[in-house]
Design a protein around this motif. Structure first.
Motif, PDB file in Angstrom:
ATOM      1  N   GLY A 126      37.165 -34.410  58.406  1.00 18.45           N
ATOM      2  CA  GLY A 126      37.037 -34.805  59.809  1.00 18.45           C
ATOM      3  C   GLY A 126      38.327 -35.114  60.545  1.00 18.45           C
ATOM      4  N   TRP A 127      39.463 -34.615  60.038  1.00 19.82           N
ATOM      5  CA  TRP A 127      40.776 -34.946  60.643  1.00 19.82           C
ATOM      6  C   TRP A 127      41.380 -33.782  61.425  1.00 19.82           C
ATOM      7  CZ3 TRP A 127      42.728 -39.716  61.120  1.00 19.82           C
ATOM      8  CH2 TRP A 127      42.143 -40.727  60.327  1.00 19.82           C
ATOM      9  N   GLU A 128      40.645 -32.655  61.552  1.00 20.36           N
ATOM     10  CA  GLU A 128      41.235 -31.468  62.191  1.00 20.36           C
ATOM     11  C   GLU A 128      41.648 -31.753  63.637  1.00 20.36           C
ATOM     12  OE1 GLU A 128      38.376 -31.574  60.653  1.00 20.36           O
ATOM     13  OE2 GLU A 128      38.489 -30.215  58.921  1.00 20.36           O
ATOM     14  N   ASP A 129      40.758 -32.370  64.423  1.00 24.89           N
ATOM     15  CA  ASP A 129      41.074 -32.566  65.856  1.00 24.89           C
ATOM     16  C   ASP A 129      42.307 -33.454  66.028  1.00 24.89           C
ATOM     17  OD1 ASP A 129      37.586 -32.599  67.011  1.00 24.89           O
ATOM     18  OD2 ASP A 129      38.970 -30.965  66.472  1.00 24.89           O
ATOM     19  N   VAL A 130      42.389 -34.501  65.215  1.00 23.37           N
ATOM     20  CA  VAL A 130      43.561 -35.387  65.294  1.00 23.37           C
ATOM     21  C   VAL A 130      44.824 -34.606  64.950  1.00 23.37           C
ATOM     22  CG1 VAL A 130      44.718 -37.336  64.176  1.00 23.37           C
ATOM     23  CG2 VAL A 130      42.319 -37.534  64.829  1.00 23.37           C
ATOM     24  N   ALA A 131      44.750 -33.830  63.889  1.00 20.60           N
ATOM     25  CA  ALA A 131      45.937 -33.064  63.452  1.00 20.60           C
ATOM     26  C   ALA A 131      46.351 -32.063  64.531  1.00 20.60           C
ATOM     27  CB  ALA A 131      45.635 -32.344  62.145  1.00 20.60           C
ATOM     28  N   LYS A 132      45.359 -31.447  65.190  1.00 22.32           N
ATOM     29  CA  LYS A 132      45.666 -30.489  66.270  1.00 22.32           C
ATOM     30  C   LYS A 132      46.292 -31.218  67.461  1.00 22.32           C
ATOM     31  CE  LYS A 132      42.165 -27.089  64.936  1.00 22.32           C
ATOM     32  NZ  LYS A 132      40.734 -26.761  65.034  1.00 22.32           N
ATOM     33  N   SER A 133      45.756 -32.409  67.792  1.00 25.99           N
ATOM     34  CA  SER A 133      46.320 -33.184  68.908  1.00 25.99           C
ATOM     35  C   SER A 133      47.778 -33.555  68.619  1.00 25.99           C
ATOM     36  CB  SER A 133      45.514 -34.473  69.128  1.00 25.99           C
ATOM     37  OG  SER A 133      44.175 -34.197  69.414  1.00 25.99           O
ATOM     38  N   ALA A 134      48.017 -33.974  67.386  1.00 28.96           N
ATOM     39  CA  ALA A 134      49.395 -34.356  67.011  1.00 28.96           C
ATOM     40  C   ALA A 134      50.320 -33.148  67.116  1.00 28.96           C
ATOM     41  CB  ALA A 134      49.402 -34.920  65.590  1.00 28.96           C
ATOM     42  N   LYS A 135      49.817 -32.001  66.651  1.00 29.91           N
ATOM     43  CA  LYS A 135      50.650 -30.778  66.683  1.00 29.91           C
ATOM     44  C   LYS A 135      50.975 -30.402  68.121  1.00 29.91           C
ATOM     45  CE  LYS A 135      50.931 -26.230  64.500  1.00 29.91           C
ATOM     46  NZ  LYS A 135      50.303 -25.312  63.512  1.00 29.91           N
ATOM     47  N   GLU A 136      49.959 -30.482  68.988  1.00 31.81           N
ATOM     48  CA  GLU A 136      50.176 -30.136  70.407  1.00 31.81           C
ATOM     49  C   GLU A 136      51.171 -31.109  71.069  1.00 31.81           C
ATOM     50  OE1 GLU A 136      45.656 -28.435  70.635  1.00 31.81           O
ATOM     51  OE2 GLU A 136      46.169 -30.212  71.830  1.00 31.81           O
ATOM     52  N   ALA A 137      51.138 -32.356  70.582  1.00 36.19           N
ATOM     53  CA  ALA A 137      52.042 -33.370  71.158  1.00 36.19           C
ATOM     54  C   ALA A 137      53.422 -33.332  70.503  1.00 36.19           C
ATOM     55  CB  ALA A 137      51.419 -34.754  70.982  1.00 36.19           C
ATOM     56  N   GLY A 138      53.580 -32.466  69.512  1.00 30.71           N
ATOM     57  CA  GLY A 138      54.883 -32.381  68.825  1.00 30.71           C
ATOM     58  C   GLY A 138      55.166 -33.569  67.932  1.00 30.71           C
ATOM     59  N   ILE A 139      54.089 -34.210  67.449  1.00 31.58           N
ATOM     60  CA  ILE A 139      54.242 -35.386  66.572  1.00 31.58           C
ATOM     61  C   ILE A 139      53.949 -34.979  65.126  1.00 31.58           C
ATOM     62  CG2 ILE A 139      53.344 -37.680  65.999  1.00 31.58           C
ATOM     63  CD1 ILE A 139      52.559 -37.985  68.963  1.00 31.58           C
ATOM     64  N   PRO A 140      54.948 -35.083  64.234  1.00 33.58           N
ATOM     65  CA  PRO A 140      54.718 -34.728  62.829  1.00 33.58           C
ATOM     66  C   PRO A 140      53.609 -35.574  62.215  1.00 33.58           C
ATOM     67  CG  PRO A 140      57.067 -34.943  63.276  1.00 33.58           C
ATOM     68  CD  PRO A 140      56.342 -35.483  64.481  1.00 33.58           C
ATOM     69  N   PHE A 141      52.672 -34.907  61.518  1.00 33.32           N
ATOM     70  CA  PHE A 141      51.501 -35.559  60.908  1.00 33.32           C
ATOM     71  C   PHE A 141      51.757 -35.622  59.405  1.00 33.32           C
ATOM     72  CE2 PHE A 141      46.796 -36.281  61.233  1.00 33.32           C
ATOM     73  CZ  PHE A 141      46.480 -36.305  59.888  1.00 33.32           C
ATOM     74  N   ILE A 142      51.849 -36.834  58.880  1.00 35.14           N
ATOM     75  CA  ILE A 142      52.143 -37.010  57.456  1.00 35.14           C
ATOM     76  C   ILE A 142      50.944 -37.658  56.771  1.00 35.14           C
ATOM     77  CG2 ILE A 142      53.615 -38.203  55.769  1.00 35.14           C
ATOM     78  CD1 ILE A 142      55.878 -38.079  57.841  1.00 35.14           C
ATOM     79  N   MET A 143      50.455 -37.058  55.693  1.00 36.74           N
ATOM     80  CA  MET A 143      49.374 -37.660  54.903  1.00 36.74           C
ATOM     81  C   MET A 143      50.013 -38.516  53.811  1.00 36.74           C
ATOM     82  SD  MET A 143      46.650 -34.656  54.167  1.00 36.74           S
ATOM     83  CE  MET A 143      47.584 -33.154  54.145  1.00 36.74           C
ATOM     84  N   ALA A 144      49.497 -39.733  53.656  1.00 40.92           N
ATOM     85  CA  ALA A 144      49.987 -40.592  52.577  1.00 40.92           C
ATOM     86  C   ALA A 144      48.790 -41.101  51.781  1.00 40.92           C
ATOM     87  CB  ALA A 144      50.766 -41.767  53.138  1.00 40.92           C
TER      88      ALA A 144
END
Ligand code: GYE
Length: 346
Positions: A126-144
């Motif tokens: 369920g994290w696809e939309d968040v990851a896409k929003s971050a990508k569009e905003a140019g914010i690196p998405f890091i999974m920990a």
């Protein structure tokens, strides 16, 4: 005589002008400098005093729960300490068991234009939309901590544990014990978290492959120690026979041991029931050393320094390892020593 006076006046004028010049240089240094500095004229002609200092990076962290487990406490502390030392500004939010809340928290951090988004998902899906929003905003998405169900184009990097591998280590250990019968109680973690999914898959596949019986297999909401204790107490009250506790974290293993203590059931090194735990908190390793837990599989929570290193590499334009799994070991009551326990940092 007049000539002498004129010469003296001229000399006084020259010295007065010279003194003003020196004074002016001394006052051009910044007021915050020491007197000694003021005596040393500025040599760095390159730095422009009007240049603003580099803006501190703001790191958004979507954490699971504040008081989920001792592991989580160590994990949160690791982020805060490492980020403070790195000069980062930390914006940490907690989902408190609510996946939808985590999603909206992550979107909010993106709106606030954090420089990096670090996500520890309650659920792996369920994290696809968040990851896409971050990508569009140019914010690196890091999974920990916990890998999320995302294609590689949707995240920048991952620093996680391989939970199925952790579970397989426990299965291999149990196989080597060659118990007369394996009747296994599985105390799972939060349903749908990659940690629960991986560890549960390992024991379920292991039981199938080795002809072991799983007599109980339920996930405890929030990895809760009290729920685990109650589940084992209910099994004992119902007369369910079991020979192995497979608890997916230390806190739930401790809950199970409390229930067995209350019923006079022996466990551990010389007991009737073998106890397997995960996380390897220091207090739990004391229990391994004491022979109360038979095995504790490490899951290292100290992700703070790892993420700082990753962010600094990204800031420097370096290429980073996309999928980094944390090296982890396991601790057996038959071999652990006090030195090993003393050396643990969490
Ligand atoms: O095992 C448990 C914590 O995600 C690996 O979450 C982590 C798990 C850990 O609450 O104690």
């Amino acid at each position: 005589m007049k000539k002498v006076i004129s010469l003296v006046l001229a000399l006084m004028l020259v010295f007065t002008l010279a003194a003003c010049g020196t004074k002016d240089k001394a006052t051009t240094t910044s007021d915050s400098q020491t007197a000694a500095d003021k005596e040393t004229p500025a040599t760095d002609t390159k730095s422009d005093p009007t240049e603003a200092p580099a803006k501190a990076l703001t790191i958004g962290v979507v954490q699971t729960n504040a008081n989920e487990s001792d592991w989580r406490t160590a994990n949160t502390k690791s982020f805060n300490t490492a980020f403070d030392e790195a000069g980062f500004v930390t914006k940490m939010v907690f989902g408190e068991g609510d996946h939808a809340k985590q999603i909206s928290q992550a979107q909010q951090l993106i709106q606030e234009e954090v420089d990096y988004l670090v996500v520890l998902g309650l659920q792996s899906a369920g994290w696809e939309d968040v990851a896409k929003s971050a990508k569009e905003a140019g914010i690196p998405f890091i999974m920990a901590d916990r890998k999320l169900d995302l294609t590689e184009d949707l995240y920048t990097a991952m620093v996680c544990s391989d939970f199925e591998s952790e579970g397989n280590k426990a299965v291999d250990w149990l196989k080597k014990q060659a118990l007369p019968e394996n009747k296994i109680v599985v105390l799972g973690g939060d349903t749908g978290s990659s940690a629960q999914l991986g560890r549960s898959k390992a024991i379920e596949d292991g039981a199938k492959a080795n002809g072991w019986e799983i007599v109980f297999n339920q996930n405890m909401k929030g990895w809760d120690e009290t729920l685990a204790k109650q589940a084992v107490a209910d099994l004992i009250a119902a007369g369910t026979k079991f020979t192995v506790i497979y608890a997916e974290n230390d806190n739930m293993a401790r809950g199970a041991c409390d229930a067995m203590d209350a019923a006079g059931i022996t466990y551990g090194k010389s007991g009737d029931v073998k106890v397997i735990a995960f996380d390897a908190n220091k207090w739990a390793l004391e229990k391994v050393l004491a022979g109360q837990f038979n095995l504790d599989v490490e899951c290292n929570p100290l992700h703070g320094p790892r993420i700082v290193k990753l962010i600094n590499q990204l800031e420097a334009g370096e290429t980073v390892e996309k999928n980094a799994y944390v090296d982890e070991e396991m601790f057996d009551t038959a071999t652990i020593t006090q030195q090993v326990v003393d050396a643990r940092s969490y």
